[in-house]
Design a protein around this motif. Structure first.
Motif, PDB file in Angstrom:
ATOM      1  N   GLU A 183      47.893  39.355  47.471  1.00 21.32           N
ATOM      2  CA  GLU A 183      47.197  38.675  46.371  1.00 21.32           C
ATOM      3  C   GLU A 183      45.838  38.227  46.867  1.00 21.32           C
ATOM      4  OE1 GLU A 183      49.255  35.388  44.573  1.00 21.32           O
ATOM      5  OE2 GLU A 183      47.351  34.501  43.893  1.00 21.32           O
ATOM      6  N   PRO A 204      41.858  36.479  45.685  1.00 23.04           N
ATOM      7  CA  PRO A 204      41.160  35.745  44.637  1.00 23.04           C
ATOM      8  C   PRO A 204      40.435  36.710  43.715  1.00 23.04           C
ATOM      9  CG  PRO A 204      40.020  35.541  46.737  1.00 23.04           C
ATOM     10  CD  PRO A 204      41.331  36.171  47.025  1.00 23.04           C
ATOM     11  N   GLY A 205      40.453  36.430  42.425  1.00 27.82           N
ATOM     12  CA  GLY A 205      39.804  37.300  41.461  1.00 27.82           C
ATOM     13  C   GLY A 205      38.810  36.541  40.614  1.00 27.82           C
ATOM     14  N   THR A 256      49.290  37.611  36.475  1.00 29.05           N
ATOM     15  CA  THR A 256      48.019  38.196  36.904  1.00 29.05           C
ATOM     16  C   THR A 256      46.820  37.690  36.119  1.00 29.05           C
ATOM     17  OG1 THR A 256      48.198  40.123  35.430  1.00 29.05           O
ATOM     18  CG2 THR A 256      49.221  40.294  37.601  1.00 29.05           C
ATOM     19  N   LYS A 265      43.701  37.576  38.338  1.00 31.06           N
ATOM     20  CA  LYS A 265      43.940  37.633  39.773  1.00 31.06           C
ATOM     21  C   LYS A 265      43.882  39.099  40.202  1.00 31.06           C
ATOM     22  CE  LYS A 265      47.191  33.731  39.716  1.00 31.06           C
ATOM     23  NZ  LYS A 265      48.602  33.330  40.014  1.00 31.06           N
ATOM     24  N   GLN A 266      43.804  39.324  41.491  1.00 28.41           N
ATOM     25  CA  GLN A 266      43.803  40.682  42.027  1.00 28.41           C
ATOM     26  C   GLN A 266      45.016  40.882  42.930  1.00 28.41           C
ATOM     27  OE1 GLN A 266      39.620  42.481  42.903  1.00 28.41           O
ATOM     28  NE2 GLN A 266      39.650  40.463  43.812  1.00 28.41           N
ATOM     29  N   TYR A 267      45.610  42.052  42.805  1.00 28.11           N
ATOM     30  CA  TYR A 267      46.697  42.428  43.713  1.00 28.11           C
ATOM     31  C   TYR A 267      46.411  43.813  44.266  1.00 28.11           C
ATOM     32  CZ  TYR A 267      49.474  38.543  41.909  1.00 28.11           C
ATOM     33  OH  TYR A 267      49.932  37.298  41.563  1.00 28.11           O
ATOM     34  N   SER A 327      36.406  39.064  46.278  1.00 23.36           N
ATOM     35  CA  SER A 327      36.699  38.349  45.037  1.00 23.36           C
ATOM     36  C   SER A 327      36.006  38.958  43.827  1.00 23.36           C
ATOM     37  CB  SER A 327      36.294  36.875  45.168  1.00 23.36           C
ATOM     38  OG  SER A 327      34.898  36.762  45.411  1.00 23.36           O
TER      39      SER A 327
END
Length: 531
Positions: free
Chosen positions: A282, A284-285, A326, A501-503, A519
């Motif tokens: 995971e 930060p997005g 997400t 969010k980013q995965y 990010s």
């Protein structure tokens, strides 16, 4: 560099990724050969976009993820975020207290991948070219504050700005300011095809079928001189039609990592049922999703229609039911994790209310139901987009105040149509060019804006945006950014929906995954290696 107070505390604190799940087997690679990375980004040549990978034309996250590997910039944002630092440059600094003159000195001995020298004139040519071509789809707005570019000898470049701009070093760290070769990139027209040449950490070779890229092979550039440490010799970027196909390739050990864009279901499944040989990271997005409007279209020209939509939309339902873990609701163009954020839409509209929306429309003399089509792209932001727009349609239509239909189109057709003004209302996403509140306001409110929107705010363009850029201490501009966000909530030229969010999923044995996507969703393939 006299800019020590330029800090982004809310962002910098986010930049350390966390591992959400971790396996323990031998993984999907024997440690030899190219590292293979999957993406659902699509690069298609068409009459509307004949040069999708030209730095003067391409202005989207997927395109920039190719350019960042190949085309060098004077500055770059270091691992973990923070102030930009020199990359192709040896040093860069503002030379005046007003932040209107910026001087860079190139590293000695810089070469393009084919052995040609990189000079100050190449830097000037490259940036002047973006401004001269002025593509409606391109990133020219990032550079339109440049008045003139001066060179001294082969290594010194001086940028003279029209107005003070403390964010200018960030703009020089984007592919919009990428250095290209004069003999390969025409001065006044785009470079056709998919080849990209530069002085960056990699050379690239695209594999093309039916005017569409299916793979890009990045090979370590032996002539590269810059600030980046390249930890591998070769990376293949494989393009997949959707997240399902990309996930299948990961399971079958055909790729080592999948990035943009995993589906919410994939991320949730990996969180709940980790696989022994796959790691979910995971990150930060700072990406946001929003609705845009052609404010001259009869259906939505009256701002009361747009305000009523802002009064109805249930962001929490969209985030939880469509995107799960997400995404989270967004009540401003500026995400909650970025300095200067305020919940302007919530402050103005509060909780969703059909009664309040009906009153807004009635007071403006708008006959209901208001009928128009809400457009979305089928292949650019992930598989959940279709479900999101069906949910939005239901929210609006269930009130009886709207009669909205939804229609999807592939990005290659969708983006040109949006820029032409073919759509009354449409969905878009935004991956920031750099993590500063300016990059969530100016691209939508300034002249030459990203959406080619007819909306104009004199207060934003003439006063607030220039005022915000004078502050080297970005937190000192918070009051100005609040005013900008309040203008958006009042006029609703765009309607924020959620921030994500980013995965990233990767096979065991791959290292550097936590740094390979920052990010802003920028791919940094040089960080990847083998354990």
């Amino acid at each position: 560099m006299n800019r020590k107070t330029l800090v982004l505390p809310a962002v910098v604190g986010l930049l350390a990724p966390v591992l959400a799940a971790c396996g323990a087997s031998d993984g999907g690679s024997d440690g030899s050969g190219a590292i293979v990375v999957g993406t659902t980004d699509q690069f298609v040549a068409s009459d509307d976009t004949p040069a999708p990978l030209d730095p003067a034309i391409g202005y989207e996250a997927g395109v920039w993820n190719v350019l960042r590997q190949t085309v060098q910039t004077l500055m770059h944002v270091p691992r973990g975020g923070g102030l930009p630092v020199p990359e192709a440059a040896e040093s860069c600094t503002f030379t005046d207290t007003a932040n209107e003159s910026y001087r860079c000195t190139l590293r000695a001995g810089l070469e393009f991948a084919d052995g040609g020298a990189v000079t100050a004139e190449d830097v000037k040519y490259s940036i002047d070219r973006v401004i001269r071509i002025k593509s409606t789809n391109g990133p020219v707005a990032l550079l339109n504050n440049i008045d003139t570019i001066e060179t001294k000898g082969d290594r010194e470049v001086i940028f003279h700005l029209r107005t003070p701009d403390a964010t200018f070093p960030y703009k020089l760290a984007t592919p919009a300011a990428g250095i290209v070769q004069q003999d390969k990139y025409p001065a006044t027209s785009p470079r056709s095809g998919f080849q990209v040449d530069g002085s960056g950490p990699y050379t690239m070779a695209p594999e093309v079928k039916n005017d569409q890229v299916v793979k890009v092979v990045f090979t370590k550039n032996p002539r590269y001189k810059g600030d980046l440490k390249v930890l591998n010799d070769k990376v293949e970027l494989d393009l997949f039609p959707d997240a399902t196909a990309m996930g299948k390739a990961l399971d079958e050990k055909k790729i080592d990592m999948m990035t943009r864009t995993m589906s919410p279901e994939q991320a949730q499944q990996m969180l709940e049922k980790p696989k022994d040989d796959i790691k979910l990271t995971e990150m930060p997005g700072l990406a946001i999703s929003y609705l845009g409007f052609d404010t001259e279209d009869p259906a939505v020209k009256n701002k009361a229609v747009r305000q009523a939509m802002a009064q109805i939309i249930d962001r929490g339902q969209i985030a939880s039911e469509v995107y799960g873990t997400t995404a989270e609701p967004l009540y401003s163009l500026i995400p909650s994790s970025v300095t200067g954020h305020t919940n302007s839409f919530f402050n103005k509209y509060g909780e969703p209310s059909t009664a309040k929306a009906a009153a807004i429309l009635k007071d403006a003399g708008i006959h209901t139901p208001v009928k128009f089509t809400l457009h979305y792209t089928t292949d650019h932001y992930g598989e959940a987009t279709a479900a999101e727009f069906e949910a939005l349609k239901k929210q609006f239509n269930d009130t009886g105040l709207f009669d909205i239909s939804v229609e999807g189109a592939p990005w290659a057709k969708y983006r040109p149509a949006e820029v032409r003004g073919d759509y009354a209302a449409y969905g878009m996403g935004w991956f920031p060019d750099f993590p500063d509140p300016d990059n969530y306001t100016a691209p939508f409110l300034d002249k030459d804006n990203f959406l080619n929107s007819p909306y104009r705010s004199t207060a934003a363009q003439k006063t607030l945006i220039p005022e915000s850029r004078r502050e080297a201490d970005r937190s000192a501009a918070a009051k100005t950014f609040k005013q900008l966000q309040d203008i958006v909530a009042e006029d609703v030229p765009v309607l924020p929906v959620w921030q994500g969010k980013q995965y990233v999923a990767s096979r065991e044995g791959l290292t550097g995954v936590e740094w390979a996507v920052n990010s802003s969703a920028d791919l940094q393939l040089w960080e990847l290696g083998r354990s």
